[in-house]
Design a protein around this motif. Sequence first.
Motif, short mmCIF file in Angstrom:
data_model
loop_
_atom_site.label_atom_id
_atom_site.label_comp_id
_atom_site.label_asym_id
_atom_site.label_seq_id
_atom_site.Cartn_x
_atom_site.Cartn_y
_atom_site.Cartn_z
N THR A 63 0.81 -1.23 0.00
CA THR A 63 0.00 0.00 0.00
C THR A 63 0.83 1.26 0.00
OG1 THR A 63 -0.07 0.08 2.41
CG2 THR A 63 -1.85 -1.12 1.30
N GLY A 64 2.07 1.19 0.42
CA GLY A 64 2.85 2.39 0.68
C GLY A 64 2.56 2.84 2.11
N TRP A 65 3.51 3.53 2.74
CA TRP A 65 3.33 4.02 4.11
C TRP A 65 2.28 5.12 4.10
CZ3 TRP A 65 5.17 1.48 8.16
CH2 TRP A 65 6.22 0.59 7.95
N HIS A 66 1.35 5.04 5.02
CA HIS A 66 0.24 6.00 5.05
C HIS A 66 -0.45 5.99 6.41
CE1 HIS A 66 -1.74 2.17 4.18
NE2 HIS A 66 -2.86 2.71 4.65
N VAL A 109 1.09 5.45 11.55
CA VAL A 109 1.60 5.23 10.19
C VAL A 109 1.81 3.73 10.03
CG1 VAL A 109 3.54 5.65 8.63
CG2 VAL A 109 2.63 7.51 10.04
N HIS A 110 1.41 3.20 8.86
CA HIS A 110 1.48 1.76 8.64
C HIS A 110 1.54 1.45 7.15
CE1 HIS A 110 -2.72 3.04 8.65
NE2 HIS A 110 -2.92 2.08 7.74
N ILE A 111 1.76 0.17 6.86
CA ILE A 111 1.82 -0.31 5.47
C ILE A 111 1.24 -1.72 5.45
CG2 ILE A 111 4.15 -1.27 5.68
CD1 ILE A 111 4.69 -0.27 2.80
N GLY A 112 0.57 -2.06 4.36
CA GLY A 112 0.07 -3.41 4.15
C GLY A 112 0.80 -4.03 2.97
N ALA A 138 2.71 8.95 3.86
CA ALA A 138 3.63 9.25 4.96
C ALA A 138 5.03 8.80 4.54
CB ALA A 138 3.21 8.52 6.23
N ASP A 139 6.03 9.48 5.09
CA ASP A 139 7.40 9.07 4.85
C ASP A 139 7.63 7.70 5.46
OD1 ASP A 139 8.04 11.47 3.59
OD2 ASP A 139 8.71 12.40 5.47
N CYS A 143 13.31 2.93 10.25
CA CYS A 143 13.67 1.52 10.19
C CYS A 143 13.62 0.96 8.77
CB CYS A 143 12.76 0.70 11.10
SG CYS A 143 11.00 0.97 10.84
N GLU A 144 12.99 1.66 7.85
CA GLU A 144 12.85 1.17 6.48
C GLU A 144 13.76 1.93 5.50
OE1 GLU A 144 9.36 -0.24 3.61
OE2 GLU A 144 9.99 -1.14 5.47
N ARG A 145 14.43 2.94 5.95
CA ARG A 145 15.27 3.74 5.04
C ARG A 145 16.64 3.16 4.86
NH1 ARG A 145 13.58 9.06 7.97
NH2 ARG A 145 11.39 8.87 7.59
#
Length: 145
Positions: A63-66, A109-112, A138-139, A143-145
Amino acid sequence: MRSTTSVRALVIGTAAVAALGGLAGVSSATPGTGVSAKLLFQKTVGDKDYVVREITIQPGGETGWHFHDGRVYGVVRSGTLTHYDDTCSVDGVYRPGESISEPNGSDYVHIGRNHGTTPMVLEVLYVNPAGAPLSRDADAPACER
């Protein structure tokens, strides 16, 4: 966050209202990779928008972070949804028939993601402040960068 079967009833009930009341126009959400959405119902009542969508995430898609301005309730129809919080930790794995509920606000903020080999289909009810977007990008967390 898992919710009770009342979430499933709410989503199904809202979809039934859509069948009786007609369909609305296209939604304005920004999809991530391998994501498509089909609008099933949209209605404003007072200061709330009620929107039902069928979201499909293809294998390897996300989904992308949102985050959301309103509450979100969903039921997985097929496939498996893996849900991550802003610490990049899995905060839920949802299979067919299981429901998910997401709190609102920029502090969630979350991602699926679909790590499976078949499309994941999720029926979602958004209960939003009237006129607000269904999600806000959301950026990626540190932890994901």
